[in-house]
Design a protein around this motif. Structure first.
Motif, PDB file in Angstrom:
ATOM      1  N   VAL A   1       8.920 105.123  -7.993  1.00 28.99           N
ATOM      2  CA  VAL A   1       9.685 106.332  -7.665  1.00 28.99           C
ATOM      3  C   VAL A   1      10.376 106.855  -8.919  1.00 28.99           C
ATOM      4  O   VAL A   1      11.009 106.094  -9.650  1.00 28.99           O
ATOM      5  CB  VAL A   1      10.740 106.033  -6.584  1.00 28.99           C
ATOM      6  N   GLN A   2      10.228 108.151  -9.149  1.00 27.65           N
ATOM      7  CA  GLN A   2      10.921 108.780 -10.267  1.00 27.65           C
ATOM      8  C   GLN A   2      11.526 110.100  -9.804  1.00 27.65           C
ATOM      9  O   GLN A   2      10.867 110.886  -9.118  1.00 27.65           O
ATOM     10  CB  GLN A   2       9.977 109.029 -11.440  1.00 27.65           C
ATOM     11  N   LEU A   3      12.766 110.312 -10.180  1.00 26.50           N
ATOM     12  CA  LEU A   3      13.486 111.549  -9.881  1.00 26.50           C
ATOM     13  C   LEU A   3      14.028 112.093 -11.194  1.00 26.50           C
ATOM     14  O   LEU A   3      14.701 111.367 -11.933  1.00 26.50           O
ATOM     15  CB  LEU A   3      14.630 111.279  -8.905  1.00 26.50           C
ATOM     16  N   VAL A   4      13.731 113.349 -11.472  1.00 23.86           N
ATOM     17  CA  VAL A   4      14.160 113.957 -12.725  1.00 23.86           C
ATOM     18  C   VAL A   4      14.935 115.230 -12.422  1.00 23.86           C
ATOM     19  O   VAL A   4      14.360 116.216 -11.951  1.00 23.86           O
ATOM     20  CB  VAL A   4      12.976 114.261 -13.646  1.00 23.86           C
ATOM     21  N   GLU A   5      16.239 115.184 -12.708  1.00 21.67           N
ATOM     22  CA  GLU A   5      17.097 116.338 -12.485  1.00 21.67           C
ATOM     23  C   GLU A   5      17.178 117.190 -13.738  1.00 21.67           C
ATOM     24  O   GLU A   5      17.083 116.674 -14.858  1.00 21.67           O
ATOM     25  CB  GLU A   5      18.516 115.899 -12.096  1.00 21.67           C
ATOM     26  N   SER A   6      17.377 118.488 -13.540  1.00 21.09           N
ATOM     27  CA  SER A   6      17.544 119.410 -14.661  1.00 21.09           C
ATOM     28  C   SER A   6      18.319 120.624 -14.182  1.00 21.09           C
ATOM     29  O   SER A   6      18.547 120.801 -12.977  1.00 21.09           O
ATOM     30  CB  SER A   6      16.188 119.829 -15.225  1.00 21.09           C
ATOM     31  N   TRP A  31      10.150 112.608   2.927  1.00 23.18           N
ATOM     32  CA  TRP A  31      11.497 112.075   2.746  1.00 23.18           C
ATOM     33  C   TRP A  31      12.528 113.192   2.804  1.00 23.18           C
ATOM     34  O   TRP A  31      12.336 114.262   2.227  1.00 23.18           O
ATOM     35  CB  TRP A  31      11.620 111.360   1.400  1.00 23.18           C
ATOM     36  N   ALA A  32      13.618 112.905   3.494  1.00 20.74           N
ATOM     37  CA  ALA A  32      14.787 113.763   3.373  1.00 20.74           C
ATOM     38  C   ALA A  32      15.371 113.569   1.976  1.00 20.74           C
ATOM     39  O   ALA A  32      15.138 112.541   1.329  1.00 20.74           O
ATOM     40  CB  ALA A  32      15.815 113.416   4.444  1.00 20.74           C
ATOM     41  N   MET A  33      16.108 114.564   1.528  1.00 17.97           N
ATOM     42  CA  MET A  33      16.651 114.524   0.166  1.00 17.97           C
ATOM     43  C   MET A  33      18.114 114.948   0.171  1.00 17.97           C
ATOM     44  O   MET A  33      18.546 115.727   1.037  1.00 17.97           O
ATOM     45  CB  MET A  33      15.874 115.452  -0.757  1.00 17.97           C
ATOM     46  N   SER A  34      18.840 114.450  -0.782  1.00 17.12           N
ATOM     47  CA  SER A  34      20.251 114.814  -0.917  1.00 17.12           C
ATOM     48  C   SER A  34      20.621 115.000  -2.382  1.00 17.12           C
ATOM     49  O   SER A  34      19.990 114.422  -3.273  1.00 17.12           O
ATOM     50  CB  SER A  34      21.159 113.726  -0.336  1.00 17.12           C
ATOM     51  N   TRP A  35      21.651 115.782  -2.585  1.00 22.99           N
ATOM     52  CA  TRP A  35      22.323 115.870  -3.884  1.00 22.99           C
ATOM     53  C   TRP A  35      23.656 115.141  -3.780  1.00 22.99           C
ATOM     54  O   TRP A  35      24.377 115.278  -2.783  1.00 22.99           O
ATOM     55  CB  TRP A  35      22.584 117.325  -4.265  1.00 22.99           C
ATOM     56  N   TYR A  93      25.347 115.567 -11.603  1.00 24.12           N
ATOM     57  CA  TYR A  93      24.695 115.797 -10.310  1.00 24.12           C
ATOM     58  C   TYR A  93      23.388 115.007 -10.274  1.00 24.12           C
ATOM     59  O   TYR A  93      22.590 115.065 -11.222  1.00 24.12           O
ATOM     60  CB  TYR A  93      24.438 117.283 -10.105  1.00 24.12           C
ATOM     61  N   LEU A  94      23.187 114.287  -9.177  1.00 20.78           N
ATOM     62  CA  LEU A  94      22.014 113.425  -9.025  1.00 20.78           C
ATOM     63  C   LEU A  94      21.347 113.680  -7.674  1.00 20.78           C
ATOM     64  O   LEU A  94      22.018 114.000  -6.695  1.00 20.78           O
ATOM     65  CB  LEU A  94      22.413 111.955  -9.087  1.00 20.78           C
ATOM     66  N   CYS A  95      20.040 113.499  -7.635  1.00 20.32           N
ATOM     67  CA  CYS A  95      19.333 113.613  -6.365  1.00 20.32           C
ATOM     68  C   CYS A  95      18.924 112.221  -5.876  1.00 20.32           C
ATOM     69  O   CYS A  95      18.853 111.265  -6.656  1.00 20.32           O
ATOM     70  CB  CYS A  95      18.135 114.526  -6.473  1.00 20.32           C
ATOM     71  N   ASN A  96      18.661 112.160  -4.591  1.00 18.71           N
ATOM     72  CA  ASN A  96      18.366 110.872  -3.945  1.00 18.71           C
ATOM     73  C   ASN A  96      17.446 111.136  -2.769  1.00 18.71           C
ATOM     74  O   ASN A  96      17.595 112.153  -2.076  1.00 18.71           O
ATOM     75  CB  ASN A  96      19.676 110.245  -3.465  1.00 18.71           C
ATOM     76  N   LEU A  97      16.489 110.242  -2.544  1.00 13.44           N
ATOM     77  CA  LEU A  97      15.637 110.361  -1.362  1.00 13.44           C
ATOM     78  C   LEU A  97      16.136 109.409  -0.298  1.00 13.44           C
ATOM     79  O   LEU A  97      16.758 108.385  -0.608  1.00 13.44           O
ATOM     80  CB  LEU A  97      14.171 110.084  -1.694  1.00 13.44           C
ATOM     81  N   GLY A  98      15.895 109.754   0.949  1.00 14.15           N
ATOM     82  CA  GLY A  98      16.348 108.908   2.033  1.00 14.15           C
ATOM     83  C   GLY A  98      15.799 109.386   3.363  1.00 14.15           C
ATOM     84  O   GLY A  98      14.768 110.054   3.422  1.00 14.15           O
ATOM     85  N   GLN A  99      16.521 109.026   4.402  1.00 14.26           N
ATOM     86  CA  GLN A  99      16.133 109.420   5.746  1.00 14.26           C
ATOM     87  C   GLN A  99      17.315 110.096   6.430  1.00 14.26           C
ATOM     88  O   GLN A  99      18.480 109.777   6.150  1.00 14.26           O
ATOM     89  CB  GLN A  99      15.695 108.194   6.557  1.00 14.26           C
ATOM     90  N   TYR A 100      17.002 111.022   7.331  1.00 14.14           N
ATOM     91  CA  TYR A 100      18.058 111.663   8.113  1.00 14.14           C
ATOM     92  C   TYR A 100      17.672 111.618   9.580  1.00 14.14           C
ATOM     93  O   TYR A 100      16.684 112.228   9.988  1.00 14.14           O
ATOM     94  CB  TYR A 100      18.285 113.111   7.679  1.00 14.14           C
ATOM     95  N   TYR A 105      20.775 108.425   5.450  1.00 18.14           N
ATOM     96  CA  TYR A 105      20.569 107.057   4.986  1.00 18.14           C
ATOM     97  C   TYR A 105      19.974 107.129   3.592  1.00 18.14           C
ATOM     98  O   TYR A 105      18.851 107.588   3.411  1.00 18.14           O
ATOM     99  CB  TYR A 105      19.621 106.304   5.914  1.00 18.14           C
ATOM    100  N   SER A 106      20.718 106.698   2.597  1.00 13.79           N
ATOM    101  CA  SER A 106      20.256 106.789   1.215  1.00 13.79           C
ATOM    102  C   SER A 106      19.363 105.611   0.853  1.00 13.79           C
ATOM    103  O   SER A 106      19.228 104.650   1.613  1.00 13.79           O
ATOM    104  CB  SER A 106      21.443 106.844   0.256  1.00 13.79           C
ATOM    105  N   THR A 107      18.721 105.727  -0.310  1.00 15.69           N
ATOM    106  CA  THR A 107      17.914 104.650  -0.873  1.00 15.69           C
ATOM    107  C   THR A 107      18.433 104.376  -2.279  1.00 15.69           C
ATOM    108  O   THR A 107      19.175 105.181  -2.841  1.00 15.69           O
ATOM    109  CB  THR A 107      16.432 105.060  -0.951  1.00 15.69           C
ATOM    110  N   PRO A 108      18.040 103.253  -2.872  1.00 14.98           N
ATOM    111  CA  PRO A 108      18.551 102.928  -4.206  1.00 14.98           C
ATOM    112  C   PRO A 108      17.777 103.574  -5.349  1.00 14.98           C
ATOM    113  O   PRO A 108      17.691 103.010  -6.437  1.00 14.98           O
ATOM    114  CB  PRO A 108      18.413 101.401  -4.252  1.00 14.98           C
ATOM    115  N   PHE A 109      17.204 104.758  -5.105  1.00 14.63           N
ATOM    116  CA  PHE A 109      16.435 105.427  -6.130  1.00 14.63           C
ATOM    117  C   PHE A 109      17.203 106.646  -6.640  1.00 14.63           C
ATOM    118  O   PHE A 109      17.543 107.550  -5.875  1.00 14.63           O
ATOM    119  CB  PHE A 109      15.072 105.864  -5.598  1.00 14.63           C
ATOM    120  N   TRP A 110      17.470 106.659  -7.934  1.00 12.08           N
ATOM    121  CA  TRP A 110      18.267 107.718  -8.544  1.00 12.08           C
ATOM    122  C   TRP A 110      17.616 108.192  -9.826  1.00 12.08           C
ATOM    123  O   TRP A 110      16.955 107.415 -10.527  1.00 12.08           O
ATOM    124  CB  TRP A 110      19.674 107.210  -8.883  1.00 12.08           C
TER     125      TRP A 110
END
Length: 120
Positions: A1-6, A31-35, A93-100, A105-110
């Protein structure tokens, strides 16, 4: 898993920014997503959540009416449109994938995050 914010940067009070988060290594559309954001000396704060179907289901009280979360599943990209920025919005500011399912419900991927600084 990779998340790249810009999209972060220095903006004067009252200004606007649009943040992006590109996801890879997972099926973005499933996946649901959050900031989140983390300001100096503060704990990480959930800012906004969007469902798989694109419904914005949560905004922190401090950003309601000013921020808008959206997603483009074809581009594996999450967005955060931020308007009427004030110095209290200064944070990484960071994004995160999870479930709603009625709650987030967050995951440990940042990702590494993107710095937003609101200052004159």
């Amino acid at each position: 898993v990779q998340l790249v914010e810009s999209g972060g940067g220095l903006v004067p009070p009252g200004g606007s920014l649009r943040l992006s988060c590109v996801g890879s290594g997972f099926t973005f559309s499933q996946w649901a997503m959050s900031w989140y954001r983390q300001g100096p000396g503060n704990e990480r704060e959930l800012v906004a959540t969007i469902t798989i179907g694109g419904d914005a289901v949560y905004y922190a009280d401090s950003v309601k009416g000013r921020f808008a979360i959206s997603r483009d599943n074809a581009k594996n990209t999450l967005y955060l449109q931020m308007n009427s920025l004030n110095p209290e919005d200064t944070a990484v500011y960071l994004c995160n994938l999870g479930q709603y399912t009625n709650r987030w419900y967050s995951t440990p991927f940042w990702g590494q995050g993107t710095q937003v600084t609101v200052s004159s």
